[in-house]
Design an enzyme around this catalytic site. Sequence first.
Site, PDB file in Angstrom:
ATOM      1  CG  ASP A 208      -2.280   0.689   0.879  1.00  0.00           C
ATOM      2  OD1 ASP A 208      -2.249   1.868   0.476  1.00  0.00           O
ATOM      3  OD2 ASP A 208      -3.346   0.053   1.025  1.00  0.00           O
ATOM      4  CG  HIS A 283      -4.609   2.123  -1.936  1.00  0.00           C
ATOM      5  ND1 HIS A 283      -4.577   2.838  -0.758  1.00  0.00           N
ATOM      6  CD2 HIS A 283      -5.907   2.120  -2.334  1.00  0.00           C
ATOM      7  CE1 HIS A 283      -5.808   3.233  -0.444  1.00  0.00           C
ATOM      8  NE2 HIS A 283      -6.632   2.828  -1.388  1.00  0.00           N
ATOM      9  CD  GLU A 348     -10.291   3.839  -0.721  1.00  0.00           C
ATOM     10  OE1 GLU A 348     -11.113   4.403   0.014  1.00  0.00           O
ATOM     11  OE2 GLU A 348      -9.194   3.409  -0.322  1.00  0.00           O
TER      12      GLU A 348
HETATM   13  C1  ACM Z   1     -10.824  -0.454   1.283  1.00  0.00           C
HETATM   14  O1  ACM Z   1     -11.214  -0.369   2.467  1.00  0.00           O
HETATM   15  N1  ACM Z   1     -10.318   0.597   0.652  1.00  0.00           N
HETATM   16  C2  ACM Z   1     -10.945  -1.686   0.544  1.00  0.00           C
END
Ligand code: ACM
Length: 515
Positions: A208, A283, A348
């Site tokens: 991440d 991410h 995201e």
């Molecule tokens: C997440 O909580 N962004 C999968």
Amino acid sequence: MKTLRYLFPAFLAVLLNFNLYAQSEKIQVIPKPAKIKEIKGTFRVDASTSILMAGKNEDIVRNTLFLCETLRQAGGPVLSPVEMNSKNKKKQAIILSLNDQGKIPAEGYILKVTPKHIFIQGGSGAGLFYGIQTLLQLMPPEIMSSNKLKPGISWDIPCAEIQDSPRFPYRGMHLDVSRHFFGKEFIKRYLDLMATYKMNTFHWHLTDDNGWRIEIKKYPRLTQISAWRADHENLPWRERPAQKEGEKATYGGYYSQDDIREIVQYAKDRYITIIPEIEMPAHSIEVLAAYPQFSCTGGPFTVPTGSYWPNIDILCAGNDSVFTFIDDVLTEVANLFPSKYIHIGGDEADKTRWIACPKCQKRVKDEGLKNEKELQSYFIKRVEKIVISKGKKMIGWDEILEGGLAPEATVMSWRGIEGGIIAARQGHDVIMTPTSYCYFDYCQGESGYEPTSIGGYLPLKKVYSYEPLPQELSSAEQKHILGAQANIWTEYIPIPSHVEYMAIPRMLALSEVVW
Ligand code: ACM
Ligand code: ZN
């Protein structure tokens, strides 16, 4: 003291449990077995107890050794397993066997405790393992200690006949090791806790923005650069400054490939599958810190020391070398993890950079895409082909539905259950992990009494009340719901004892839901 750390959550869960899960005084097992018949008397394990294997099957041997080792570690009798024969089975004995002809469900077991014998029969190796877990919960609580506590404990087990099997094949726990890094000894402890409550899938969030945690031989900068950030642990997560020029990156860590192999084997011995997650296209700013050529702008970037949200810098969808990178990384990942799934994240992805990037826009035009949502879908579908080429199946967060789902993808529904419903209706498999029931980074009590958390409120009672099968789905569609999983994101959870605090007792409640 390990004993108490294991027992406290169990006591708490028993105290707070609903009647639905109530059991007798003598027999208290979490998750509650499907059928329990109490029998009079107890079986005492002592040094004269035989431990017998009905066959030399690998699963029987592994499970028998596991049981012997657990007893030995707890300071209990040291038993030496032997193969069962007509003579020794008449003695006072624990007998482990398999019945894999379909009479017992694959992960199910029958456990019969009489004053003279304990029979544990599994529908598979996993079933046998769960039978042992139940047996351990029937023993004195000292069995959970690895400190060889007091000698002189009577290892008495109440007699009963238990038939048991799980409701769902997927019973998951996730852990984010990027926002904070947790060493391999804690990962093993986490796996032990999961095994105790018959959870069978560990979703390992290995990468991440705040740190890359897996050694990839072909890209050494991922562990030289991406795994480390400037240490601002003394500041609140959202108030941390970016790494300055000349500032050393000293917070971090990663698992070597040898560490990973060791942990995968440890999990396998506990019938836990590990699903590795490699986040893309978002991410991933920690990757760009080491390899800025995979971004839309060229950088430079540093590994964020906390959160700057949203992180608009993501992998460029117009650059073919990004897909070569992904292919190379997933080759090594696929070789390390026997799991049929690889999780590719997909959540995201802010589209700011893609909108402004000439390479991304050329891709949109060349592929006849309508917009950046379709570009995300293009990206994920291309990654799915890579995943399939490694002999694996792709799983991703529910954003992978946007712009069209990849043909064979499994969806992890986190922004509520809607994504899961849509995917199941399209014939895709689904794991349910909605924030409202499954985000164990949310606080579990009144915020004034709890450690600072990311927000949200998820008390134990609410986890018990979760029903993973949406009523909206037909029974055929419901078959695509493989199970549920709790997620532990660690922005606000810097140390192992805090992870345990968030996981337990809520994992015990989730185990009741999925078992
Ligand atoms: C997440 O909580 N962004 C999968
Ligand atoms: Zn781009």
